[in-house]
Design a protein around this motif. Structure first.
Motif, PDB file in Angstrom:
ATOM      1  N   ALA A 255       0.847  -1.196   0.000  1.00 17.81           N
ATOM      2  CA  ALA A 255       0.000   0.000   0.000  1.00 17.81           C
ATOM      3  C   ALA A 255       0.880   1.243   0.000  1.00 17.81           C
ATOM      4  N   VAL A 256       0.454   2.234  -0.771  1.00 17.22           N
ATOM      5  CA  VAL A 256       1.186   3.488  -0.872  1.00 17.22           C
ATOM      6  C   VAL A 256       0.697   4.435   0.222  1.00 17.22           C
ATOM      7  N   PRO A 257       1.571   4.884   1.102  1.00 18.96           N
ATOM      8  CA  PRO A 257       1.136   5.754   2.195  1.00 18.96           C
ATOM      9  C   PRO A 257       0.828   7.172   1.706  1.00 18.96           C
ATOM     10  N   GLY A 258       0.065   7.890   2.490  1.00 25.45           N
ATOM     11  CA  GLY A 258      -0.236   9.287   2.181  1.00 25.45           C
ATOM     12  C   GLY A 258      -0.433  10.072   3.467  1.00 25.45           C
ATOM     13  N   ARG A 259      -0.716  11.339   3.347  1.00 28.89           N
ATOM     14  CA  ARG A 259      -0.940  12.166   4.526  1.00 28.89           C
ATOM     15  C   ARG A 259      -2.192  11.725   5.272  1.00 28.89           C
ATOM     16  N   ALA A 260      -2.150  11.839   6.577  1.00 28.83           N
ATOM     17  CA  ALA A 260      -3.265  11.400   7.416  1.00 28.83           C
ATOM     18  C   ALA A 260      -4.555  12.138   7.093  1.00 28.83           C
ATOM     19  N   THR A 261      -4.427  13.340   6.557  1.00 33.01           N
ATOM     20  CA  THR A 261      -5.607  14.154   6.263  1.00 33.01           C
ATOM     21  C   THR A 261      -6.182  13.908   4.867  1.00 33.01           C
ATOM     22  N   ASP A 262      -5.484  13.140   4.044  1.00 27.15           N
ATOM     23  CA  ASP A 262      -5.938  12.902   2.677  1.00 27.15           C
ATOM     24  C   ASP A 262      -6.975  11.779   2.634  1.00 27.15           C
ATOM     25  N   LYS A 263      -8.144  12.088   2.110  1.00 26.54           N
ATOM     26  CA  LYS A 263      -9.250  11.125   2.076  1.00 26.54           C
ATOM     27  C   LYS A 263      -8.873   9.837   1.374  1.00 26.54           C
TER      28      LYS A 263
END
Length: 366
Positions: A255-263
């Protein structure tokens, strides 16, 4: 396959109350689909899980009416039928208990001696997801993998396009028959995908892209490959179902991580947080975790003369030259580079023909 074999397999698929798991029980006991319809009631009753209603449905042979119509469609459209016991059927899908007994394919699919990965994600892909997907597939191109996805909006179609752009084989797994395409706007991509791979489904031409069919389709996406990559996903979504199926099949999930705030990073972040997926920040992470050897279009990459190395690459090269083959964790400790960064360096150096991987995540210079 012979016409008579295909007809009986289609009829078996069409029996009410017989899914892929039950069909495999019948096939294993009787030897072939044709023999199932020749079997006596007592013989069928001796098979675990086969009840009176199922036996009655087999014996009345009503399933052949629609099967004959579907066979005519298959012959007219020159569709290839893959039986799960034959060599041309996807090897890894053979080991999935609920894998389809037959697959219908179009195009130029060649599964022999190929690495296969599935790429899934949200239909609402962001620019971050698009950029990552394109770069990820471009970086994997020297390894010549097959890219599998669901031909839907968003991540799916970006993955298929990126595969075509990098001259990689790609397979669109459909949630309906091969007589139509969904979504219709993706019809413009069909010819290129069929030239660089093709389409695959276990649905008949009478099947429409109903909601439940997409969930059923996902078991093929998850089961056909050795790894499933989720690029972007909301907290809930079909790609997370595919990831769960891949875990159930004992496949690797990334899985590609992203910012906690990104839906559209919440689903990926949760997969990583709950240890249901490996963290994926680059193609090197997948290569490292799957322990893939670097191969370019079937030929080993040869060491280039006068290779230009970056300072960190030169430091790594010098370490391996002095110490010989070494495990990646030891290398990271000794030259003070985090493993996630080191794996990317190693991949770049493999592509340059400077180092090569050995079993057990060990590396040496060439």
């Amino acid at each position: 396959m012979l016409e008579v074999e295909i007809l009986h397999l289609l009829a078996l698929q069409n029996i009410e109350g017989v899914g892929d798991i039950t069909a495999k029980k019948l096939l294993n006991h009787c030897g072939s689909a044709e023999e199932i319809f020749k079997a006596k009631p007592a013989q069928l009753a001796s098979i675990d899980g086969i009840g009176k209603k199922t036996i009655q449905n087999i014996l009345n042979k009503n399933a052949f009416v629609e099967a004959e119509k579907e066979l005519q469609f298959i012959q007219k459209e020159k569709i290839k039928v893959l039986f799960y016991k034959n060599d041309d059927y996807p090897e890894k899908l053979k080991h999935c208990i609920d894998g389809p007994i037959v697959l219908f394919t179009s195009g130029n699919i060649d599964l022999q001696q190929k690495r296969i990965i599935s790429i899934v994600g949200t239909r609402q892909i962001t620019s971050y997801g698009i950029d990552f997907c394109k770069k990820f597939i471009a970086d994997l191109a020297p390894l010549d993998p097959i890219i599998v996805s669901g031909f839907a909006y968003g991540v799916d179609i970006i993955a298929h396009q990126a595969a075509v752009d990098n001259d990689l084989q790609t397979i669109g797994v459909l949630a309906h028959g091969l007589n139509q395409i969904y979504p219709k706007t993706h019809k413009r991509y069909m010819s290129k995908i069929e030239s660089n791979g093709g389409f695959m489904t276990d649905f008949w031409s009478t099947s429409n892209p109903d909601k439940e069919n997409f969930i059923k389709r996902n078991r093929i996406v998850a089961g056909i490959s050795e790894a499933t990559v989720v690029i972007e996903s909301a907290e809930k979504g079909g790609s997370l179902v595919t990831a769960t199926m891949a875990n159930d099949y004992n496949r690797e999930v990334f899985a590609v991580p992203g910012r906690a705030t990104d839906k559209y990073s919440q689903g990926c972040n949760n997969l990583i947080k709950t240890q249901k997926a490996n963290l994926l920040t680059s193609a090197a992470d997948l290569v490292y975790n799957l322990n893939w050897d670097i191969v370019k279009k079937g030929k080993s990459i040869q060491k280039q003369l006068f290779v230009s190395l970056e300072p960190e690459e030169q430091n790594l090269f010098d370490f391996l030259k002095i110490n010989g083959k070494e495990h990646i964790d030891i290398i990271a400790l000794e030259i003070n580079i985090p493993v996630f960064k080191l794996s990317s360096l190693l991949l770049n150096m493999e592509l340059k023909g400077v180092v090569r991987p050995l079993p057990g995540k060990v590396f040496e210079i060439i």
